[in-house]
Write a protein that holds these residues in place. Structure first.
Motif, PDB file in Angstrom:
ATOM      1  N   SER A 114      19.978  38.268  18.994  1.00 16.42           N
ATOM      2  CA  SER A 114      19.587  37.631  17.732  1.00 16.42           C
ATOM      3  C   SER A 114      18.540  36.557  17.992  1.00 16.42           C
ATOM      4  O   SER A 114      18.561  35.874  19.024  1.00 16.42           O
ATOM      5  CB  SER A 114      20.804  37.001  17.049  1.00 16.42           C
ATOM      6  OG  SER A 114      21.775  37.992  16.738  1.00 16.42           O
ATOM      7  N   THR A 115      17.639  36.399  17.041  1.00 12.26           N
ATOM      8  CA  THR A 115      16.592  35.385  17.159  1.00 12.26           C
ATOM      9  C   THR A 115      17.180  33.989  17.017  1.00 12.26           C
ATOM     10  O   THR A 115      17.995  33.730  16.124  1.00 12.26           O
ATOM     11  CB  THR A 115      15.520  35.604  16.079  1.00 12.26           C
ATOM     12  OG1 THR A 115      14.953  36.899  16.241  1.00 12.26           O
ATOM     13  CG2 THR A 115      14.424  34.566  16.183  1.00 12.26           C
TER      14      THR A 115
ATOM     15  N   SER B 285      17.151  29.992  16.103  1.00  9.50           N
ATOM     16  CA  SER B 285      16.466  29.172  15.102  1.00  9.50           C
ATOM     17  C   SER B 285      15.415  28.325  15.804  1.00  9.50           C
ATOM     18  O   SER B 285      15.559  27.963  16.974  1.00  9.50           O
ATOM     19  CB  SER B 285      17.470  28.277  14.368  1.00  9.50           C
ATOM     20  OG  SER B 285      18.126  27.413  15.276  1.00  9.50           O
TER      21      SER B 285
ATOM     22  N   ASP C  84       5.008  32.659   5.486  1.00 10.26           N
ATOM     23  CA  ASP C  84       5.871  33.698   4.915  1.00 10.26           C
ATOM     24  C   ASP C  84       6.836  34.268   5.945  1.00 10.26           C
ATOM     25  O   ASP C  84       7.905  34.780   5.599  1.00 10.26           O
ATOM     26  CB  ASP C  84       5.023  34.839   4.342  1.00 10.26           C
ATOM     27  CG  ASP C  84       4.600  34.567   2.903  1.00 10.26           C
ATOM     28  OD1 ASP C  84       5.305  33.801   2.219  1.00 10.26           O
ATOM     29  OD2 ASP C  84       3.568  35.112   2.468  1.00 10.26           O
ATOM     30  N   ASP C  85       6.452  34.216   7.222  1.00 14.97           N
ATOM     31  CA  ASP C  85       7.283  34.799   8.281  1.00 14.97           C
ATOM     32  C   ASP C  85       8.359  33.851   8.789  1.00 14.97           C
ATOM     33  O   ASP C  85       9.198  34.246   9.602  1.00 14.97           O
ATOM     34  CB  ASP C  85       6.399  35.227   9.460  1.00 14.97           C
ATOM     35  CG  ASP C  85       5.572  36.464   9.139  1.00 14.97           C
ATOM     36  OD1 ASP C  85       5.976  37.211   8.236  1.00 14.97           O
ATOM     37  OD2 ASP C  85       4.528  36.668   9.787  1.00 14.97           O
ATOM     38  N   LEU C  86       8.340  32.598   8.368  1.00 12.21           N
ATOM     39  CA  LEU C  86       9.406  31.679   8.769  1.00 12.21           C
ATOM     40  C   LEU C  86      10.730  32.129   8.177  1.00 12.21           C
ATOM     41  O   LEU C  86      10.794  32.629   7.051  1.00 12.21           O
ATOM     42  CB  LEU C  86       9.081  30.261   8.304  1.00 12.21           C
ATOM     43  CG  LEU C  86       7.905  29.568   8.993  1.00 12.21           C
ATOM     44  CD1 LEU C  86       7.562  28.266   8.287  1.00 12.21           C
ATOM     45  CD2 LEU C  86       8.228  29.293  10.463  1.00 12.21           C
ATOM     46  N   ARG C  87      11.781  31.951   8.943  1.00 12.95           N
ATOM     47  CA  ARG C  87      13.120  32.339   8.480  1.00 12.95           C
ATOM     48  C   ARG C  87      13.789  31.149   7.790  1.00 12.95           C
ATOM     49  O   ARG C  87      13.496  29.993   8.117  1.00 12.95           O
ATOM     50  CB  ARG C  87      13.964  32.828   9.661  1.00 12.95           C
ATOM     51  CG  ARG C  87      13.342  34.028  10.374  1.00 12.95           C
ATOM     52  CD  ARG C  87      14.057  34.330  11.685  1.00 12.95           C
ATOM     53  NE  ARG C  87      13.383  35.390  12.413  1.00 12.95           N
ATOM     54  CZ  ARG C  87      13.700  36.688  12.311  1.00 12.95           C
ATOM     55  NH1 ARG C  87      14.688  37.066  11.521  1.00 12.95           N
ATOM     56  NH2 ARG C  87      13.047  37.596  13.012  1.00 12.95           N
ATOM     57  N   PRO C  88      14.698  31.408   6.875  1.00 15.63           N
ATOM     58  CA  PRO C  88      15.330  30.302   6.132  1.00 15.63           C
ATOM     59  C   PRO C  88      15.993  29.260   7.016  1.00 15.63           C
ATOM     60  O   PRO C  88      16.060  28.090   6.659  1.00 15.63           O
ATOM     61  CB  PRO C  88      16.351  31.021   5.242  1.00 15.63           C
ATOM     62  CG  PRO C  88      15.802  32.407   5.078  1.00 15.63           C
ATOM     63  CD  PRO C  88      15.127  32.730   6.374  1.00 15.63           C
ATOM     64  N   TYR C  89      16.495  29.678   8.214  1.00 16.46           N
ATOM     65  CA  TYR C  89      17.168  28.717   9.076  1.00 16.46           C
ATOM     66  C   TYR C  89      16.198  28.014  10.032  1.00 16.46           C
ATOM     67  O   TYR C  89      16.602  27.210  10.868  1.00 16.46           O
ATOM     68  CB  TYR C  89      18.295  29.387   9.881  1.00 16.46           C
ATOM     69  CG  TYR C  89      17.911  30.669  10.574  1.00 16.46           C
ATOM     70  CD1 TYR C  89      17.177  30.664  11.756  1.00 16.46           C
ATOM     71  CD2 TYR C  89      18.287  31.904  10.048  1.00 16.46           C
ATOM     72  CE1 TYR C  89      16.827  31.824  12.382  1.00 16.46           C
ATOM     73  CE2 TYR C  89      17.939  33.086  10.669  1.00 16.46           C
ATOM     74  CZ  TYR C  89      17.218  33.046  11.851  1.00 16.46           C
ATOM     75  OH  TYR C  89      16.876  34.219  12.479  1.00 16.46           O
ATOM     76  N   ASP C  90      14.893  28.313   9.934  1.00 13.95           N
ATOM     77  CA  ASP C  90      13.892  27.583  10.705  1.00 13.95           C
ATOM     78  C   ASP C  90      13.551  26.264  10.007  1.00 13.95           C
ATOM     79  O   ASP C  90      13.729  26.120   8.794  1.00 13.95           O
ATOM     80  CB  ASP C  90      12.597  28.405  10.844  1.00 13.95           C
ATOM     81  CG  ASP C  90      12.778  29.640  11.716  1.00 13.95           C
ATOM     82  OD1 ASP C  90      13.690  29.640  12.566  1.00 13.95           O
ATOM     83  OD2 ASP C  90      12.015  30.609  11.533  1.00 13.95           O
TER      84      ASP C  90
ATOM     85  N   SER D 280      12.831  26.944   3.318  1.00 19.76           N
ATOM     86  CA  SER D 280      13.316  27.536   2.077  1.00 19.76           C
ATOM     87  C   SER D 280      12.138  28.073   1.278  1.00 19.76           C
ATOM     88  O   SER D 280      10.978  27.713   1.530  1.00 19.76           O
ATOM     89  CB  SER D 280      14.067  26.496   1.252  1.00 19.76           C
ATOM     90  OG  SER D 280      13.178  25.455   0.860  1.00 19.76           O
TER      91      SER D 280
ATOM     92  N   ASN E  87       9.777  34.779  17.611  1.00 22.88           N
ATOM     93  CA  ASN E  87      11.165  35.215  17.743  1.00 22.88           C
ATOM     94  C   ASN E  87      11.718  34.912  19.131  1.00 22.88           C
ATOM     95  O   ASN E  87      11.873  35.809  19.969  1.00 22.88           O
ATOM     96  CB  ASN E  87      11.260  36.717  17.450  1.00 22.88           C
ATOM     97  CG  ASN E  87      10.894  37.061  16.025  1.00 22.88           C
ATOM     98  OD1 ASN E  87      11.655  36.834  15.090  1.00 22.88           O
ATOM     99  ND2 ASN E  87       9.694  37.605  15.850  1.00 22.88           N
TER     100      ASN E  87
END
Length: 869
Positions: free
Chosen positions: A286-287, A289, A319-325, A347, A476
């Motif tokens: 898994s990636t 954070s 756009d590629d950032l993840r919500p938990y970043d 977010s 990632n």
């Protein structure tokens, strides 16, 4: 702590390996090999009588290590002495290992010496400025090697160049790039690439910017579980542009990409002739954070296209950032400004607000790198003190600049010292140098001092894609604090075995020597940190089994693993020389790297190759490895040739009255879309999008796994872009007026319109000709065509072929015409008008003269049923 045990076996030893998908005649290569076809090139070859009668490239790739031999044979068919030039391009990361010329049966070898010794001994060549002239940086990934020699009438010369390179894995693939440009027809032209990967080859694909359907017949490929052979052997007629033209069509890139099978344990230890290499790239993790700060140069030199492309790239990256970043933005010129006072979660609301901030950045002022970098570190330090950085998260600083510091602290050494002391090993810094006005050496040291790397961004139409691709490489993180451990009684002289980060799509490589009394089984542990726990991977490999695997004479050049170890060791020593502070330590590193370079005959930044010529000619020339920062020039693609203004075919026969003062007839327009109708050879629809605006779902066929969308601006009467997305293989093609971008596995490839392209990926063929027509096809799919049209009503155009292959589920603005379509009878007063009922809605169709852009410019006039949407 999780513990994963993995025993490395070879096919046939009892282990089950994943069977690779079948590869078609065109499903071949691109592996990460960065190899380059090399060619003998004489700009006036046909005129001065120098004829290339043989050109061969033989590349053996054993366990990612590529050994390439390029051989060119020429003859002087003139009555006087002529100059023959051997020229080829090779990957920047490759080391030349040998060069020789055979003239009248006498061999003139190249000798590799310490750079200072070579320059001192051959001071005459140095004084003429030729010491570094034989090898020059020519592109993003390549260097050009060139040697000239005088050839007597009827005499023959054989040139042979050898170079080696360890292929690195990037975004899930290895890549080998071959540039073919002989500038004349060659009677015997052959390229052979042999690949041997004990882990098994998972995919293999090819791409070419010069391939035609005729040339495609000269390309063959063979692949089994662990081996592949790609051969390209075109005949003279296949090399010709046309029967009437004797010029060669071979002018461009040939690319090979591949990857190998992997498991969750991710480890593979391979052993040959007393040396080992350990490849590590586990699957299924898994990636982690991440906390990332983007530090963006907005000084005056970034104005115009640079800042626009930076903004374009950042919008995609956000756009590629993840919500938990977590993330933040710092822009700087003479002063530095942070977007938010602290890191914020990625977010949807924060990303939207960040995009607005990015869109409003304006370039002006000086370049204060020191204050901007210290601001980024202070922001992270404050977050760390307030315990706002999640445990085991990865923290990255990404600096983008196009110039040297001009405001505040301007001494590069002091900036490097300030930044390193502030970061103190806690975060990783990645530096992107935009263009050639920036000091790359400064950025490289800044990055290497702080656990990252530097990358040059080349000024071109795809600069935004280069930024996006770089970010994808580090977007990632999967493991932190990765350490390789081997029994001390088994190995020695091990290369770098501790790594700060491991990213998805990459690979960690460790090599070393086996001790004389090493055990029969070599075991290794790889320790790392996941999001919530530590993990240990255990790999064991039989020395005898591995040694046996590398004894195939056809596919293997022997003792390659020892050379791989030396190559990797030298590369790492050169990096350590950049980041070390101690002069004594730097001298020790340099001495060791120099000793290995000389022992293994590598042309590195520390050595030179002295090339001796026959009596009566310049006695010697010196070839040296170019240094990245010395290439202060601009590498830009030459623009595509645009079609000129073409007059339309004479239409006087269709005009009943004309006078000398009558205005010229309006040019016949090319429709936005041409749609052939199923089962009809003559009638087709010409669709003009005159009442549509914004994002359009043009075509969707779930049965075929294809979707076409586009953005249409009614005011400009143009498509701003068209996307074609395939489900299998997972691939997206975006056409814009500027270029075509193909995205696969997070990797972008950009192509200019009117550049030839031939690519086959898992049965999907992409071809583009010099007229600018891009066709996407496969045996069981509808063919989708895209065109950058230069004629009347210029802009992007879309066409369909093989429409009988649509499934019953096709829909969309255009797909609706392949459902239950009902034609009304011709109008009583005008049989050129009919009503077309589609899904219960009536459309007026008029039979009109339109311009068919499927033909080469200026196009062909056709009658079709015109519909406005």
């Amino acid at each position: 702590m999780r513990r994963v045990l993995f025993r490395s076996h070879l096919p046939g030893t009892g282990a089950k390996m994943k069977t690779p998908a079948p590869v078609h005649a065109w499903d071949i290569v691109l592996v990460l090999l960065s190899l380059l076809l090399a060619i003998l090139q004489t700009t006036t070859a046909q005129k001065n009588g120098i004829n290339i009668y043989s050109l061969t490239v033989d590349s053996k790739v054993s366990s990612r290590f590529a050994h390439t031999v390029v051989t060119s044979r020429v003859v002087n068919r003139a009555d006087t002495v002529q100059e023959a030039t051997f020229q080829m391009e090779l990957p920047k990361k490759a080391f030349i290992t040998n060069f020789s010329m055979i003239i009248d049966g006498v061999t003139y070898p190249g000798n590799i010496k310490e750079k200072s010794v070579a320059q001192k001994k051959y001071s005459a060549a140095v004084s003429r400025g030729e010491s570094a002239g034989l090898v020059q940086a020519t592109g993003r990934k390549t260097e050009k090697f060139q040697v000239s020699v005088s050839v007597a009438p009827a005499a023959k010369v054989t040139f042979e160049l050898v170079y080696e390179e360890l292929l690195s894995r990037r975004l899930g693939a290895y890549e080998l790039l071959l540039q073919i440009h002989p500038q004349q027809l060659v009677k015997h032209l052959q390229m052979d690439v042999h690949i041997f990967e004990p882990q098994g080859i998972s995919f293999l694909e090819t791409e070419s910017t010069f391939m035609t359907n005729e040339l495609a017949k000269a390309l063959t490929t063979f692949q089994n579980q662990t081996k592949a052979h790609i051969q390209f052997k075109p005949t003279l007629s296949q090399q010709q542009i046309s029967p009437e033209q004797q010029d060669t069509v071979l002018n461009g890139n040939f690319i090979i990409r591949y990857d190998v099978n992997r498991t969750s344990s991710g480890g593979s230890i391979q052993i040959e002739n007393g040396y080992f290499v350990h490849y590590f790239a586990p699957e299924g993790l898994s990636t982690l954070s991440k906390n990332v700060i983007f530090v963006i140069d907005k000084s005056g030199s970034m104005s115009g296209r640079k800042i626009q492309q930076t903004q374009e790239a950042l919008l995609k990256i956000l756009d590629d950032l993840r919500p938990y970043d977590q993330f933040n933005l710092i822009s700087f010129s003479g002063e530095a400004t942070q977007w938010k006072p602290q890191l914020v979660p990625a977010s949807a609301e924060n990303v939207k607000e960040a995009k607005s901030y990015v869109a409003g950045i304006q370039a002006q002022g000086g370049t204060n790198i020191n204050d901007a970098m210290l601001m980024a570190v202070q922001l992270l330090e404050r977050a760390n003190r307030e315990e706002l950085l999640p445990a085991r998260s990865v923290t990255l600083i990404v600096l983008l600049t196009d110039g040297d510091p001009t405001v505040g602290e301007t001494n590069p050494s002091r900036i490097q010292k300030n930044v390193q002391e502030a970061i103190d090993g806690q975060y990783s810094l990645f530096c992107l140098g935009f263009g050639f006005d920036v000091s790359y050496a400064f950025l490289e040291k800044l990055a290497l001092d702080n656990g990252g790397l530097a990358r040059r961004i080349y000024e071109d139409s795809d600069s935004a894609l280069q930024l996006q691709d770089f970010y994808q490489e580090v977007a990632n993180p999967l493991l932190t604090s990765v350490a390789f451990e081997y029994p001390s009684n088994a190995v020695e002289a091990v290369t770098q075995d501790h790594f700060r980060l491991f990213f998805k799509g990459s690979e960690l490589v460790v090599a070393g020597k086996l001790r004389d009394q090493s055990p029969d089984i070599l075991s290794a542990r790889v320790r790392g940190q996941l999001n919530l726990e530590d993990i240990t991977f255990v790999t064991e490999s039989s020395v005898a089994e591995q040694e046996e695997a590398f004894r195939s004479p056809k596919y293997i050049f022997h003792s390659f693993m020892e050379r791989l170890w030396a190559y990797l060791t030298i590369q790492q020593l050169l990096e350590q020389m950049v980041s070390t502070k101690s002069d004594a330590e730097k001298q020790a590193l340099e001495a060791r790297a120099l000793s290995l370079s000389l022992n293994y005959s590598f042309v590195t930044p520390l050595t030179s190759m002295v090339i001796t010529k026959p009596e009566g000619q310049e006695q010697s020339e010196v070839a040296e490895k170019p240094v990245e920062n010395e290439s202060r020039h601009r590498n830009v693609y030459s623009g595509p040739a645009l079609f000129g203004t073409h007059s339309m075919r004479d239409r006087m026969s269709r005009i009943t009255e004309t006078t000398t003062t009558a205005p010229p007839p309006a040019p016949i327009q090319a429709p936005s879309v041409i749609l052939p109708l199923p089962g009809q050879s003559e009638n087709q629809l010409c669709v003009d999008l005159k009442h549509s605006q914004g994002l359009l779902n043009l075509l969707s066929d779930p049965g075929q796994g294809v979707e076409v969308t586009g953005h249409y601006e009614m005011g400009k009467a143009k498509f701003m872009w068209i996307d074609v997305t395939f489900k299998n293989p997972q691939l997206q093609v975006r056409a814009s007026p500027e270029h075509v971008v193909v995205t696969r596995n997070r990797r972008n490839s950009a192509y200019k319109w009117k550049e030839t392209l031939y690519s086959v990926v898992s049965g999907l063929k992409m071809t583009m000709d010099k007229a600018g027509l891009l066709l996407l096809s496969s045996p069981d799919r509808v063919t989708i065509g895209l065109l950058s049209w230069d004629g009347p009503g210029e802009g992007l155009r879309l066409l369909l072929r093989d429409v009988d292959r649509f499934s019953s589920h096709v829909n969309g603005t255009l797909g609706q015409f392949y459902q239950d379509v009902l034609w009304g009878p011709p109008a009583a007063a005008d049989d050129s008008k009919r009503t077309l009922r589609v899904q219960g809605r009536d459309h007026s169709a008029t039979r009109e003269l339109k311009l068919d852009y499927q033909e080469a410019p200026p196009g062909k006039e056709i009658f079709c049923w015109s519909v406005e949407l």
